[in-house]
Enzyme design. Structure first.
Site, PDB file in Angstrom:
ATOM      1  N   LYS A   1       0.961  -1.261  -0.016  1.00 46.59           N
ATOM      2  CA  LYS A   1      -0.137   0.172  -0.167  1.00 46.59           C
ATOM      3  C   LYS A   1       0.913   1.262  -0.097  1.00 46.59           C
ATOM      4  CE  LYS A   1      -4.068  -1.792   2.590  1.00 46.59           C
ATOM      5  NZ  LYS A   1      -4.897  -1.594   1.657  1.00 46.59           N
TER       6      LYS A   1
ATOM      7  N   ARG B   1     -10.888 -10.878   0.952  1.00 41.88           N
ATOM      8  CA  ARG B   1     -11.888 -11.921   0.101  1.00 41.88           C
ATOM      9  C   ARG B   1     -11.268 -13.264   0.315  1.00 41.88           C
ATOM     10  NH1 ARG B   1     -11.638  -8.192  -5.042  1.00 41.88           N
ATOM     11  NH2 ARG B   1     -11.358  -6.783  -3.325  1.00 41.88           N
TER      12      ARG B   1
END
Length: 497
Positions: free
Chosen positions: A275, A349
């Site tokens: 990130k 996920r």
């Protein structure tokens, strides 16, 4: 914060602070009229001079008023009566709670539940006034001690006595405890709140509440089950991953439970798909789905809800390392379906894929809801006011939307149409873990749906609602309120408690 009741007239209560509401476009209600008479018209004179707050959320504290025994009177503006719905009521109560904390009062008596709210009964107003006051009184103290001159916490708030008032306030204490746990966990630093810490928290809850049972799977146990997607995310971290299960058996033996599955990424660097530096510290909040699940389970146990409930948490830390999973890897999930990794920062996920499948196969729930800070795309779509709800089960979606509306913890439905599924197709595996920029929240839910085959399942994306962005950054405790409301509705409603 403790909640009690009192049958004394407000003017005769010797308390640190009286809390009353004032509409922008209405005359004094019965409470303010009585207090105005007790003070020999002081409130009327202040109103005529324009000194009383009437705009929504505005507050004023009056000290040492003649004719009443309370040391202070806190008046909160309620805005226009026609716009005073459940959300406005909750905001007004929270505004009052913040002002109460700053006032240094340790005890208070609250009259806000006497204010009329469209489509809300007396029990609802009592519960939500109490929960909102407790929410506003929250201050993080785990790693930062308050200054010596900091305003103290409010010890207790009383409300007018009435039918079932004590029952409703006991419920409010249970809900407030669950919300506070979710906030405490969300606010905790990632070097403290690790996957092991979440497991220890669940174990502590089971020890504190009779009827709550805990099961924790370690990495070896998960490997034997083939939970390779969950393990892949955590394999770059020195903090071992855990699958945590809290079970509440308040219903009949054999009744299928309702299941909550929470994403618990205790810190998310993005892994190899690192990130940006800016705001990465906020990624300690990436376990707020897990925090919500544990908070709801505490509330369920405190309320002794007459229903079977399962709370499952997938707990990992996503770090870059020589052992970390990579873009291009193909992972075989517990279900046997394969996933091509396109972005290691689409990790939520991955862990939920195995957790949802495990929950469906092993716990066989009647309905299942996962809760996750899953996508920045949901923040773009809905901002910070609504959680995103996705499912192809229309009835389940309506249940959650209705629960959110009733709890003043709102959600909004996003589509989960089959047409979106093609965005996660790949020639190298059964699916890929990223669907591209368009409809990012929806394609993430499409991914999860492939592991909920045969289940009555819904996904709640709380990336925008789980924590307050800006200053002060803090977990909100959402959507504990929505999910408690949903569970209560499935247990027969508040009147059944």
């Amino acid at each position: 914060m403790q909640f009690t009741t009192s049958s004394e007239a407000a003017s005769q209560l010797a308390t640190d602070c009286l809390i009353v509401g004032l509409f922008q476009d209405q005359p004094f209600d019965d409470d303010l009229t009585a207090l105005d008479q007790a003070t020999d018209g002081v409130l009327t004179r202040l109103l005529e001079d324009g000194d009383l707050p009437r705009g929504a959320g505005k507050t004023l504290i009056l000290h040492a008023l003649p004719g009443i025994k309370a040391s202070r009177m806190l008046i909160v503006g309620l805005g226009k009566a026609e716009k005073f719905n459940g959300i406005a009521f909750t905001r007004a109560a929270q505004a009052a709670g913040k002002a109460l904390r700053q006032s240094r009062a340790r005890h208070a008596h609250c009259l806000l539940a006497n204010s009329p709210v469209a489509d809300r009964d007396e029990s609802w107003k009592l519960r939500h006034a109490a929960v909102a006051l407790a929410h506003a009184d929250y201050v993080y103290t785990a790693t930062k001690k308050p200054k010596d001159d900091a305003p103290p916490a409010t010890d207790s708030v009383s409300f007018p006595a009435g039918d079932a008032a004590e029952t409703q306030l006991a419920i409010a204490e249970a809900v407030a405890a669950g919300v506070q746990l979710a906030r405490d966990l969300g606010d905790a630093p990632p070097n403290v709140c690790t996957p092991i810490y979440l497991a220890e928290t669940a174990t502590r809850l089971a020890g504190e509440h009779a009827g709550l049972e805990v099961e924790v799977l370690d990495e070896d146990q998960m490997a034997k089950l083939g939970m390779n997607a969950l393990l892949a995310v955590g394999q770059g971290s020195v903090n071992p991953s855990r699958l945590i299960r809290l079970s509440w058996r308040g219903g009949k033996d054999g009744d299928a439970p309702l299941a909550l599955v929470g994403k618990g990424v205790t810190f998310d660097t993005g892994g190899i798909s690192l990130k940006p530096r800016e705001l990465m510290e906020q990624m300690k909040f990436d376990m707020c789905g897990a925090a919500t699940t544990l908070g709801v389970m505490e509330t369920v146990a405190r309320m002794k809800l007459p229903i079977n409930v399962e709370g499952v948490v997938a707990a990992v830390e996503n770090m870059p390392d020589g052992k970390a999973y990579r873009p291009g890897d193909i992972i075989t999930t517990m279900s046997g379906k394969t996933v091509e990794v396109h972005n290691t920062d689409a990790e939520g996920r991955m862990i939920l894929a195995d957790a949802i499948y495990w929950t469906g196969q092993n716990l066989k729930p009647a309905k299942m809801v996962d809760i996750a800070t899953l996508t920045g795309a949901c923040v773009v779509a809905l901002g910070h006011h609504a959680s995103g709800i996705m499912s192809q089960d229309d009835e389940l979606v309506e249940e959650l939307l209705g629960a959110g509306h009733a709890a003043a913890d709102r959600g909004w439905r996003l589509p989960l149409w089959d047409e979106y599924q093609e965005q996660i197709e790949t020639p190298f595996a059964d699916m890929k873990n990223l669907g591209g920029m368009p409809a990012g929240s929806v394609t993430a839910a499409c991914f999860l749906s492939r592991f909920a085959d045969g289940q009555r399942w819904a996904h709640i994306d709380i990336a925008g609602s789980a924590w307050q962005w800006g200053k002060p950054e803090s977990a909100t405790g959402r959507p504990v309120g929505m999910l408690v409301e949903w569970l209560v509705n499935n247990a027969g409603g508040w009147s059944a408690l």
